[in-house]
Design an enzyme around this catalytic site. Structure first.
Site, short mmCIF file in Angstrom:
data_model
loop_
_atom_site.label_atom_id
_atom_site.label_comp_id
_atom_site.label_asym_id
_atom_site.label_seq_id
_atom_site.Cartn_x
_atom_site.Cartn_y
_atom_site.Cartn_z
CG ASN A 132 -2.04 -1.06 0.98
OD1 ASN A 132 -2.44 -1.31 -0.15
ND2 ASN A 132 -2.47 -1.68 2.05
CG ASN A 154 -6.53 -0.86 -1.16
OD1 ASN A 154 -7.42 -0.82 -2.00
ND2 ASN A 154 -6.61 -1.53 -0.03
CB THR A 241 -2.34 -5.86 1.43
OG1 THR A 241 -3.52 -5.09 1.18
CG2 THR A 241 -1.41 -5.74 0.26
CG HIS A 289 -8.79 -6.53 6.26
ND1 HIS A 289 -8.91 -7.30 5.13
CD2 HIS A 289 -8.37 -5.32 5.85
CE1 HIS A 289 -8.57 -6.56 4.08
NE2 HIS A 289 -8.25 -5.36 4.49
O1 CDP Z 1 -4.66 -3.01 2.88
P1 CDP Z 1 -4.63 -3.44 4.29
O2 CDP Z 1 -5.61 -2.73 5.12
O3 CDP Z 1 -4.74 -4.93 4.33
O4 CDP Z 1 -3.14 -3.15 4.87
P2 CDP Z 1 -2.31 -1.98 5.59
O5 CDP Z 1 -3.01 -1.42 6.76
O6 CDP Z 1 -1.79 -1.03 4.58
O7 CDP Z 1 -1.05 -2.85 6.13
C1 CDP Z 1 -0.37 -3.77 5.32
C2 CDP Z 1 -0.39 -5.13 5.99
O8 CDP Z 1 0.37 -5.09 7.20
C3 CDP Z 1 -1.78 -5.58 6.44
O9 CDP Z 1 -2.49 -6.15 5.37
C4 CDP Z 1 -1.47 -6.54 7.58
O10 CDP Z 1 -1.22 -7.82 7.07
C5 CDP Z 1 -0.20 -5.95 8.18
N1 CDP Z 1 -0.46 -5.16 9.41
C6 CDP Z 1 -0.32 -5.78 10.65
O11 CDP Z 1 -0.05 -6.98 10.74
N2 CDP Z 1 -0.50 -5.04 11.80
C7 CDP Z 1 -0.83 -3.75 11.74
N3 CDP Z 1 -0.98 -3.06 12.90
C8 CDP Z 1 -1.01 -3.11 10.49
C9 CDP Z 1 -0.81 -3.85 9.32
#
Ligand code: CDP
Length: 315
Positions: A132, A154, A241, A289
């Protein structure tokens, strides 16, 4: 046996239940980690049998000819028949040459990366995957590194940060310079609204002759991956993601190391409050999620020696 770390006593301002919750997580986690090749090979072969990530994770001109009917993975009833114009935006050649990488770092965006000093270790991986369009400058370098071989975007970021690429597009192209000549992976065919903005991203990068190479997720791969994780017992409306990129890395790379995966509000060792992302505190949409559930699967794979999950700081 190595001593397991536990969270120190909380200060008054910290949440009491969290300490218990985090200690439970840490009970299943050991910093001493050794790859267990048998487990790794078994998991990889299950993944590749069901999802064929090496050949099918992304759309290319070779695997998606004109006339193909694409079925959107986020909207079951939506399809799109590939016409020559859309086909011309598909990746020419193979994004993942016919070899596997020795080590891949998959960098999640968790606040756990703040002050982690993991930048050098991340950059030492042969192939670095980020999620992202995360910021890599302004002091973040030391903690998250700068090397990027593959970065996802995204479409909601393109809408919010770059006016959906409907107006001036230079700011978007300039912000891409931090990712060098990496692949920019877009879920163009997951939801109908993603398609026009992803195509605009493609045309913009082409028109400005950006070295970044746009490429689209194959919706068939994302669909199969969702089924795969469901068969592993993961219940979620939409995979994050991070788990998608981890799954792909397990097919592409012989050693998979995860950073920035920690979907909890407190640091596992210092027990300080964390922001959701290392760069902002925007919350995850829990409606779609199930990150703590995903995390327990990643924790299981860590204990089985399939991948290495880095928690805490890098020395
Ligand atoms: O698009 P998405 O909301 O899935 O992701 P993001 O918030 O941009 O963060 C990328 C990825 O990092 C996420 O899909 C999670 O797998 C991981 N993540 C995590 O494990 N713990 C967090 N506090 C934030 C993100």
């Amino acid at each position: 046996l190595p001593q397991k770390k536990t969270a120190p006593p909380t200060s008054k301002s910290s949440c009491r239940d969290c300490r218990e919750k985090i200690n439970k997580v840490l009970e299943q986690y050991s910093e001493d980690w050794k790859k267990q090749d048998e487990h790794f090979q078994k998991f990889r072969s299950q993944l590749s049998t069901k999802c064929h990530g090496l050949e099918k994770a992304t759309i290319t001109q070779a695997n998606t000819p004109v006339g193909t009917k694409l079925v959107y993975d986020g909207e079951k009833k939506r399809t799109l028949q590939v016409n020559p114009e859309i086909f011309s935006t598909f990746f020419k050649g193979h994004p993942f040459p016919n070899k596997t990488w020795h080590t891949c770092a998959v960098v999640g965006n968790g606040g756990i990366l703040v002050n982690s000093t993991c930048g050098k270790m991340i950059d030492s991986a042969e192939f670095v995957i980020r999620c992202n369009l995360p910021p890599l400058s302004n002091g973040y370098e030391k903690h998250v590194g700068i090397k990027t071989d593959l970065v996802t975007a995204n479409p909601s970021i393109l809408l919010e940060k770059f006016g959906a690429l409907m107006g001036r597009r230079r700011k978007f192209v300039e912000s891409m310079t931090s990712y060098g000549n990496s692949l920019l992976l877009l879920p163009a065919f997951s939801y109908g609204r993603n398609t026009p903005v992803s195509l605009r991203a493609f045309y913009t990068l082409e028109d400005f002759e950006s070295p970044v190479q746009p490429i689209f997720f194959n919706p068939g791969y994302l669909h199969n991956l969702a089924l795969f994780w469901r068969s592993q017992g993961l219940r979620t409306i939409r995979l994050s993601t991070g788990i998608i990129m981890t799954s792909l890395a397990l097919e592409l790379c012989d050693n998979v190391q995860l950073y920035g995966f920690w979907p909890f509000d407190f640091h596992p060792y210092s027990f300080q409050t964390l922001t959701n992302h290392y760069y902002d505190d925007r919350k995850t949409k829990t409606k779609f999620h199930a990150m703590p559930d995903e995390f327990s699967h990643l924790l299981r794979l860590h204990s089985q020696g399939v991948l290495k999950l880095h928690l805490g700081d890098c020395k």
